[in-house]
Design a protein around this motif. Structure first.
Motif, PDB file in Angstrom:
ATOM      1  N   VAL A 202      69.324  54.693  20.137  1.00 38.46           N
ATOM      2  CA  VAL A 202      69.380  55.897  19.500  1.00 38.46           C
ATOM      3  C   VAL A 202      68.131  56.269  19.216  1.00 38.46           C
ATOM      4  CG1 VAL A 202      70.101  57.289  17.256  1.00 38.46           C
ATOM      5  CG2 VAL A 202      71.711  55.433  18.411  1.00 38.46           C
ATOM      6  N   ARG A 203      67.613  57.691  19.433  1.00 35.65           N
ATOM      7  CA  ARG A 203      66.368  58.359  19.402  1.00 35.65           C
ATOM      8  C   ARG A 203      66.503  59.572  18.400  1.00 35.65           C
ATOM      9  NH1 ARG A 203      62.025  56.606  23.315  1.00 35.65           N
ATOM     10  NH2 ARG A 203      62.953  54.690  23.973  1.00 35.65           N
ATOM     11  N   SER A 204      65.273  59.921  17.636  1.00 38.03           N
ATOM     12  CA  SER A 204      65.642  61.150  16.844  1.00 38.03           C
ATOM     13  C   SER A 204      64.298  61.761  17.009  1.00 38.03           C
ATOM     14  CB  SER A 204      66.144  60.841  15.579  1.00 38.03           C
ATOM     15  OG  SER A 204      65.076  60.048  14.770  1.00 38.03           O
ATOM     16  N   LEU A 205      64.325  63.019  16.690  1.00 34.94           N
ATOM     17  CA  LEU A 205      63.289  63.944  16.358  1.00 34.94           C
ATOM     18  C   LEU A 205      63.303  64.898  15.565  1.00 34.94           C
ATOM     19  CD1 LEU A 205      60.755  65.499  19.195  1.00 34.94           C
ATOM     20  CD2 LEU A 205      62.553  67.171  18.424  1.00 34.94           C
ATOM     21  N   SER A 206      62.233  64.920  14.801  1.00 37.52           N
ATOM     22  CA  SER A 206      62.338  65.900  13.219  1.00 37.52           C
ATOM     23  C   SER A 206      61.184  66.986  13.759  1.00 37.52           C
ATOM     24  CB  SER A 206      61.944  65.164  12.093  1.00 37.52           C
ATOM     25  OG  SER A 206      63.116  64.209  12.040  1.00 37.52           O
ATOM     26  N   ILE A 207      61.708  68.226  13.315  1.00 37.25           N
ATOM     27  CA  ILE A 207      60.615  69.459  13.114  1.00 37.25           C
ATOM     28  C   ILE A 207      60.754  69.811  11.702  1.00 37.25           C
ATOM     29  CG2 ILE A 207      60.031  71.663  14.040  1.00 37.25           C
ATOM     30  CD1 ILE A 207      60.722  70.700  16.900  1.00 37.25           C
TER      31      ILE A 207
ATOM     32  N   THR B  29      52.710  82.929  -6.247  1.00 41.60           N
ATOM     33  CA  THR B  29      52.272  84.218  -6.553  1.00 41.60           C
ATOM     34  C   THR B  29      51.957  84.741  -7.916  1.00 41.60           C
ATOM     35  OG1 THR B  29      54.274  85.269  -6.452  1.00 41.60           O
ATOM     36  CG2 THR B  29      53.161  84.950  -4.290  1.00 41.60           C
ATOM     37  N   THR B  30      53.029  84.457  -8.794  1.00 43.24           N
ATOM     38  CA  THR B  30      52.760  84.866 -10.458  1.00 43.24           C
ATOM     39  C   THR B  30      53.105  83.651 -11.183  1.00 43.24           C
ATOM     40  OG1 THR B  30      54.910  85.753 -10.366  1.00 43.24           O
ATOM     41  CG2 THR B  30      53.135  87.474  -9.678  1.00 43.24           C
ATOM     42  N   PRO B  31      52.432  83.702 -12.282  1.00 46.47           N
ATOM     43  CA  PRO B  31      52.814  82.590 -13.227  1.00 46.47           C
ATOM     44  C   PRO B  31      54.202  82.924 -13.919  1.00 46.47           C
ATOM     45  CG  PRO B  31      51.260  84.070 -14.086  1.00 46.47           C
ATOM     46  CD  PRO B  31      51.511  84.540 -12.854  1.00 46.47           C
ATOM     47  N   ASP B  32      54.868  81.736 -14.171  1.00 42.45           N
ATOM     48  CA  ASP B  32      56.289  81.937 -14.867  1.00 42.45           C
ATOM     49  C   ASP B  32      57.198  82.394 -14.426  1.00 42.45           C
ATOM     50  OD1 ASP B  32      55.130  80.252 -17.064  1.00 42.45           O
ATOM     51  OD2 ASP B  32      54.711  82.359 -18.044  1.00 42.45           O
ATOM     52  N   ALA B  33      57.171  82.685 -12.869  1.00 38.78           N
ATOM     53  CA  ALA B  33      58.143  83.205 -12.133  1.00 38.78           C
ATOM     54  C   ALA B  33      59.235  82.296 -11.405  1.00 38.78           C
ATOM     55  CB  ALA B  33      57.652  83.903 -10.795  1.00 38.78           C
ATOM     56  N   ASN B  34      60.382  82.474 -11.198  1.00 33.41           N
ATOM     57  CA  ASN B  34      61.257  81.462 -10.565  1.00 33.41           C
ATOM     58  C   ASN B  34      61.046  81.278  -9.011  1.00 33.41           C
ATOM     59  OD1 ASN B  34      62.424  80.953 -12.878  1.00 33.41           O
ATOM     60  ND2 ASN B  34      63.924  82.548 -12.795  1.00 33.41           N
ATOM     61  N   GLY B  35      60.027  81.789  -8.371  1.00 33.69           N
ATOM     62  CA  GLY B  35      59.837  81.600  -6.968  1.00 33.69           C
ATOM     63  C   GLY B  35      59.245  80.314  -6.768  1.00 33.69           C
ATOM     64  N   GLY B  36      59.323  79.854  -5.386  1.00 31.95           N
ATOM     65  CA  GLY B  36      58.753  78.551  -4.827  1.00 31.95           C
ATOM     66  C   GLY B  36      58.970  78.639  -3.497  1.00 31.95           C
ATOM     67  N   TYR B  37      58.984  77.411  -2.988  1.00 27.98           N
ATOM     68  CA  TYR B  37      58.872  76.996  -1.547  1.00 27.98           C
ATOM     69  C   TYR B  37      59.884  75.947  -1.048  1.00 27.98           C
ATOM     70  CZ  TYR B  37      55.319  73.295  -2.502  1.00 27.98           C
ATOM     71  OH  TYR B  37      54.854  72.355  -3.007  1.00 27.98           O
ATOM     72  N   MET B  38      60.008  75.668  -0.010  1.00 28.22           N
ATOM     73  CA  MET B  38      61.053  74.791   0.482  1.00 28.22           C
ATOM     74  C   MET B  38      60.335  73.900   1.933  1.00 28.22           C
ATOM     75  SD  MET B  38      64.659  76.120   1.687  1.00 28.22           S
ATOM     76  CE  MET B  38      64.983  77.001   0.215  1.00 28.22           C
ATOM     77  N   ASN B  39      60.601  72.820   1.907  1.00 27.12           N
ATOM     78  CA  ASN B  39      60.536  72.233   3.049  1.00 27.12           C
ATOM     79  C   ASN B  39      61.610  72.064   3.949  1.00 27.12           C
ATOM     80  OD1 ASN B  39      59.446  70.745   5.482  1.00 27.12           O
ATOM     81  ND2 ASN B  39      58.881  68.863   4.225  1.00 27.12           N
ATOM     82  N   VAL B  40      61.697  72.711   5.207  1.00 30.00           N
ATOM     83  CA  VAL B  40      62.934  72.559   5.893  1.00 30.00           C
ATOM     84  C   VAL B  40      62.727  71.730   7.115  1.00 30.00           C
ATOM     85  CG1 VAL B  40      64.637  74.001   7.337  1.00 30.00           C
ATOM     86  CG2 VAL B  40      63.378  74.852   5.347  1.00 30.00           C
TER      87      VAL B  40
ATOM     88  N   ALA C 117      66.007  71.380  18.285  1.00 31.04           N
ATOM     89  CA  ALA C 117      65.414  71.465  16.943  1.00 31.04           C
ATOM     90  C   ALA C 117      64.800  72.773  16.688  1.00 31.04           C
ATOM     91  CB  ALA C 117      64.540  70.183  16.728  1.00 31.04           C
ATOM     92  N   VAL C 118      64.077  73.358  17.535  1.00 33.67           N
ATOM     93  CA  VAL C 118      63.311  74.507  17.320  1.00 33.67           C
ATOM     94  C   VAL C 118      64.360  75.593  17.157  1.00 33.67           C
ATOM     95  CG1 VAL C 118      61.781  76.127  18.535  1.00 33.67           C
ATOM     96  CG2 VAL C 118      60.941  73.683  18.396  1.00 33.67           C
ATOM     97  N   GLU C 119      65.308  75.460  18.028  1.00 34.28           N
ATOM     98  CA  GLU C 119      66.426  76.755  18.011  1.00 34.28           C
ATOM     99  C   GLU C 119      66.931  76.822  16.625  1.00 34.28           C
ATOM    100  OE1 GLU C 119      70.502  77.680  20.565  1.00 34.28           O
ATOM    101  OE2 GLU C 119      70.074  75.564  19.908  1.00 34.28           O
ATOM    102  N   LYS C 120      67.334  75.576  16.162  1.00 33.56           N
ATOM    103  CA  LYS C 120      67.888  75.710  14.833  1.00 33.56           C
ATOM    104  C   LYS C 120      66.852  76.317  13.773  1.00 33.56           C
ATOM    105  CE  LYS C 120      71.464  74.834  13.270  1.00 33.56           C
ATOM    106  NZ  LYS C 120      72.596  75.945  13.058  1.00 33.56           N
ATOM    107  N   LEU C 121      65.682  75.554  13.738  1.00 31.44           N
ATOM    108  CA  LEU C 121      64.564  76.149  13.097  1.00 31.44           C
ATOM    109  C   LEU C 121      64.290  77.552  12.956  1.00 31.44           C
ATOM    110  CD1 LEU C 121      62.889  74.630  10.776  1.00 31.44           C
ATOM    111  CD2 LEU C 121      61.158  74.404  12.341  1.00 31.44           C
TER     112      LEU C 121
END
Length: 145
Positions: free
Chosen positions: A130-135, A106-117, A52-56
């Motif tokens: 079946v087990r899973s791990l999320s990062i 950072t600035t008003p009315d800009a198209n910037g943003g953020y994302m959760n990966v 998971a860390v490798e892909k991130l």
């Protein structure tokens, strides 16, 4: 009259020893088998974390790349298809999800943003569950000037 010296085991002592061993050995072997099985699960979880860390780290590197084919705008699910199974580790599956928010940081009315990966790795434990791990991490579109 001199006392007779005893050498060896009597038949009763031998039978008693066999009975005690026949009762004690199976639980000991079961405990050894269970210990072996339980030893495998932490190793599988550690490998899943590493995958998971490798892909991130690959995604973060793509985000910071100056290559036109990479960068924040190209961080989409289509560029990171599910790996079922992962080529180098056939017992593991890996998926990547992106959740983008168009709030500018950072600035008003800009198209910037953020994302959760989020990178999720799943595998089958030694018991067959079946087990899973999320990062997860947050990436911004902010570009320093």
């Amino acid at each position: 009259m001199p006392k007779a010296r005893r050498n060896g085991f009597t038949l009763i002592e031998t039978v008693a020893a066999i009975v005690i061993l026949s009762l004690a050995v199976p639980p000991m072997l079961w405990a050894v088998r269970e210990a072996q099985r339980q030893r495998i699960n932490p190793m599988l979880a550690s490998k899943a974390r590493w995958l998971a860390v490798e892909k991130l780290e690959d995604i973060i590197a793509d985000r910071h790349s100056s290559d036109a084919a990479l960068g924040y705008d190209n961080l989409i699910a289509a560029n990171y298809p599910a790996e079922t199974p992962i080529g180098s580790d056939p017992g593991f599956n890996r998926t990547v999800t992106f959740l983008e928010t168009l709030a500018d940081l950072t600035t008003p009315d800009a198209n910037g943003g953020y994302m959760n990966v989020t990178v999720q790795v799943s595998w089958t434990s030694a018991e067959g569950n079946v087990r899973s791990l999320s990062i997860s991490t947050v990436l911004t579109e902010y570009v320093p000037t």
